[in-house]
Structures are given as C-alpha cells and as structure tokens.
Design a protein around this motif. Structure first.
Motif, PDB file in Angstrom:
ATOM      1  N   ARG A  42     -11.175  -2.560  -6.577  1.00  0.00           N
ATOM      2  CA  ARG A  42     -10.115  -3.516  -6.253  1.00  0.00           C
ATOM      3  C   ARG A  42      -9.493  -3.182  -4.901  1.00  0.00           C
ATOM      4  N   GLU A  43      -9.427  -1.868  -4.613  1.00  0.00           N
ATOM      5  CA  GLU A  43      -8.737  -1.407  -3.413  1.00  0.00           C
ATOM      6  C   GLU A  43      -9.690  -1.281  -2.229  1.00  0.00           C
ATOM      7  N   SER A  44      -9.153  -1.426  -1.044  1.00  0.00           N
ATOM      8  CA  SER A  44      -9.940  -1.344   0.184  1.00  0.00           C
ATOM      9  C   SER A  44     -10.352   0.093   0.474  1.00  0.00           C
ATOM     10  N   GLN A  45     -11.298   0.258   1.385  1.00  0.00           N
ATOM     11  CA  GLN A  45     -11.726   1.592   1.798  1.00  0.00           C
ATOM     12  C   GLN A  45     -10.552   2.396   2.342  1.00  0.00           C
ATOM     13  N   ALA A  46      -9.728   1.774   3.179  1.00  0.00           N
ATOM     14  CA  ALA A  46      -8.592   2.480   3.789  1.00  0.00           C
ATOM     15  C   ALA A  46      -7.605   2.948   2.733  1.00  0.00           C
ATOM     16  N   CYS A  47      -7.306   2.090   1.759  1.00  0.00           N
ATOM     17  CA  CYS A  47      -6.364   2.445   0.702  1.00  0.00           C
ATOM     18  C   CYS A  47      -6.937   3.564  -0.165  1.00  0.00           C
ATOM     19  N   ASP A 106       0.814  -1.216   0.000  1.00  0.00           N
ATOM     20  CA  ASP A 106       0.000   0.000   0.000  1.00  0.00           C
ATOM     21  C   ASP A 106       0.847   1.266   0.000  1.00  0.00           C
ATOM     22  N   GLU A 107       1.971   1.232   0.700  1.00  0.00           N
ATOM     23  CA  GLU A 107       2.823   2.413   0.777  1.00  0.00           C
ATOM     24  C   GLU A 107       3.434   2.735  -0.587  1.00  0.00           C
ATOM     25  N   THR A 108       3.911   1.713  -1.269  1.00  0.00           N
ATOM     26  CA  THR A 108       4.465   1.907  -2.608  1.00  0.00           C
ATOM     27  C   THR A 108       3.378   2.377  -3.575  1.00  0.00           C
ATOM     28  N   PHE A 109       2.201   1.804  -3.439  1.00  0.00           N
ATOM     29  CA  PHE A 109       1.081   2.193  -4.290  1.00  0.00           C
ATOM     30  C   PHE A 109       0.750   3.672  -4.105  1.00  0.00           C
ATOM     31  N   ALA A 110       0.755   4.138  -2.865  1.00  0.00           N
ATOM     32  CA  ALA A 110       0.472   5.548  -2.584  1.00  0.00           C
ATOM     33  C   ALA A 110       1.526   6.452  -3.214  1.00  0.00           C
ATOM     34  N   LYS A 111       2.777   6.038  -3.174  1.00  0.00           N
ATOM     35  CA  LYS A 111       3.850   6.825  -3.781  1.00  0.00           C
ATOM     36  C   LYS A 111       3.685   6.903  -5.300  1.00  0.00           C
ATOM     37  N   ASP A 170     -13.653  -3.265  -1.850  1.00  0.00           N
ATOM     38  CA  ASP A 170     -14.580  -2.307  -1.263  1.00  0.00           C
ATOM     39  C   ASP A 170     -15.988  -2.664  -1.723  1.00  0.00           C
ATOM     40  N   LYS A 171     -16.745  -3.325  -0.847  1.00  0.00           N
ATOM     41  CA  LYS A 171     -18.047  -3.872  -1.219  1.00  0.00           C
ATOM     42  C   LYS A 171     -19.215  -2.961  -0.831  1.00  0.00           C
ATOM     43  N   ARG A 172     -18.941  -1.749  -0.440  1.00  0.00           N
ATOM     44  CA  ARG A 172     -20.018  -0.842  -0.047  1.00  0.00           C
ATOM     45  C   ARG A 172     -20.906  -0.463  -1.242  1.00  0.00           C
ATOM     46  N   SER A 173     -22.134  -0.112  -0.938  1.00  0.00           N
ATOM     47  CA  SER A 173     -23.069   0.308  -1.984  1.00  0.00           C
ATOM     48  C   SER A 173     -22.685   1.688  -2.504  1.00  0.00           C
ATOM     49  N   VAL A 196      -5.318   7.449  -0.919  1.00  0.00           N
ATOM     50  CA  VAL A 196      -4.878   7.978  -2.214  1.00  0.00           C
ATOM     51  C   VAL A 196      -5.787   9.084  -2.732  1.00  0.00           C
ATOM     52  N   LEU A 197      -7.015   9.194  -2.210  1.00  0.00           N
ATOM     53  CA  LEU A 197      -7.854  10.335  -2.566  1.00  0.00           C
ATOM     54  C   LEU A 197      -7.182  11.647  -2.179  1.00  0.00           C
ATOM     55  N   LYS A 198      -6.403  11.605  -1.119  1.00  0.00           N
ATOM     56  CA  LYS A 198      -5.704  12.800  -0.649  1.00  0.00           C
ATOM     57  C   LYS A 198      -4.450  13.087  -1.471  1.00  0.00           C
ATOM     58  N   LEU A 199      -4.044  12.114  -2.287  1.00  0.00           N
ATOM     59  CA  LEU A 199      -2.795  12.248  -3.035  1.00  0.00           C
ATOM     60  C   LEU A 199      -2.992  12.526  -4.518  1.00  0.00           C
TER      61      LEU A 199
END
Length: 271
Positions: A119-124, A95-100, A164-167, A128-131
């Motif tokens: 594909r990515e989790s809520q936390a991930c 996740d850290e490399t992905f964010a970079k 991320d399975k949220r509606s 990255v929304l902030k990046l």
C-alpha cells in the motif's frame, strides 16, 4: 470485557467501534486454544490517536490476560480502490504522522513483528524500515486470482491500489543494498514455536539463534532458485558477511553446512 471498558473511557459518546468486536472475537479465539495472534488497524477510518491507543491497549490486554502479546502488528492505511476515494476520508494521516505511529508501536511493543504492505510507496517504506518495521511485502497483487493472471483494465477487483509496484527481486535487492537481510523464514510456525514458547525466546533474546541463521539459509534458497544474477551476487556477499556475525559456534557450524548443502540442491533447512 476489558476492551469494552477501555472503549467507553476513550470514546464515551460514540457508537460501539469495530475494534471492540475484533478484540472480543480474538479473546474467544485465544480461549479456544489459538495461542498466537496478530493485530492491526486500518488507519484512516477513525481518529488515529484513538486507533493507536486502542491498538496498544489491546497488546497490553493480550499480555495481561493470556501471557502472550501479539506476534505481529500491521499498520495499513486507507488507500484508493476502484470504487473508493481515499481522499474522502477525513481521518486520513500523512507520512510524517504515519512514521510517528510506527515509532510509537516499536517503543511500546518492542518484541512484535511489524508489517507494512505495498500500500505504501518505496520512499515511505524505506523511512519506516529505520523506525521498527520488520516485515515487508513485495510483488503483491490484491485482486481475485491476481497471482494467476493479470486483470483487464475494464474489469478490476483489486482490494486496494498498490503503491510499490516493484517485483520481489527488486525488493530483495533494494533491502540488501540498505544492509537488511531478507528472510523468507516460516520456521517458528512449522516447529510449533508459537504463543508463550515464542514470547519466551523473544524476550530472552535467544530468538537470534533461530532468526539469524534461518534468514541466511532461506535467503540462500531464494538466491539459488529465483533471483536475478545481480541480486544473487549481492546476496552471496551478504550471506558470507553475515555468517561471520553468528556468535554461537554450534549454530554457525550447522548454518555453514546447510548453506553448502543448498549449493548441492538440498532444501528446507531450519533452526
């Protein structure tokens, strides 16, 4: 081609990579009259430093050769599927490399829309929304006919497992809670603002006079037609607050009227 030479410089001893074929095909498409393209890499199949460098060189090439960079860049990572074990891919990234990677793309290609999927989790995704990520999916299904009916557990055809399975309603509510304005806008494609027309608006900063009001009126339509009561209440407050931020008086007046018309049952407004 340009990218063949780039590939040989970056990877002189290896086989010709799929990305080379991808860029050649996109060049033919652009030469054939398609003026608006998106690019991306499925990270995890090859070494990420090579893939990222190739991706950025491809964006540079599109600008140099056609005067139009990529409309969007997607950043998917290899994920588990019914017959695929993502852990077996030695080039997987954390996740850290992905964010970079996301941050580097945003700095190098500041005008592009950047897409991240379920594909990515809520936390991930929140990180990255902030990046620099600007487009995000919700309520996605990746199986054949998945939006028509749910598949049985013993007969799956998903392209990959969704993290991320949220509606969609949950995603919209979550975005607004973080201060983001969810937009369902497709106006640029429908108005023919593609290719060099789109790039000119982006790089001059004038796109704000389209994107901001379009976000508000498409969000309003979603709230009226599909949202839960809780999401609608939060969205109405956001729209009222964001409308005050519109600096162009004519745009603000027209957007305000569109919002009133949506309340009366009218639909499909766009700047």
């Amino acid at each position: 081609t340009y990218h063949k030479e780039s590939y040989e410089m970056l990877h002189p001893t290896g086989p010709k990579h799929n990305y080379t074929y991808h860029t050649e095909a996109m060049d033919r498409a652009m030469e054939g009259g398609i003026d608006d393209v998106g690019i991306g890499v499925l990270f995890g199949l090859e070494r990420y430093r090579y893939e990222l460098t190739g991706l950025l060189m491809h964006a540079e090439h599109l600008e140099a050769a056609y005067g139009v960079g990529p409309h969007t860049i997607s950043v998917p990572r290899i994920r588990h599927a019914d017959d695929i074990d993502a852990e077996s891919f030695s080039n997987g990234i954390d996740d850290e490399t992905f964010a970079k990677i996301v941050a580097c793309i945003r700095i190098a290609v500041p005008y592009t829309g950047m897409i991240i999927s379920t594909r990515e989790s809520q936390a991930c995704r929140e990180k990255v929304l902030k990046l620099g990520v600007s487009q995000i999916s919700g309520g996605s299904r990746t199986s054949v006919g998945g939006y028509d009916k749910l598949e049985l557990e013993d007969h799956k055809s998903e392209q990959f497992d969704v993290s991320d399975k949220r509606s969609l309603d949950e995603i919209v509510h979550w975005l607004m809670e973080m201060g983001h304005v969810p937009s369902f806008c497709t106006a640029c494609y429908r108005e023919g603002r593609t290719g060099d027309r789109f790039m000119m608006l982006l790089k001059s900063g004038q796109i704000i006079n389209c994107c901001h009001p379009n976000a508000l009126i498409t969000l309003k339509e979603y709230l009226m037609d599909y949202a839960s009561e809780e999401t609608r209440a939060l969205g109405e407050k956001m729209i009222e607050k964001e409308l005050d931020k519109v600096t162009n008086p004519r745009v603000k007046e027209r957007a305000a009227q569109n919002l009133l018309d949506i309340n009366e049952g009218k639909r499909d407004f766009r700047f």
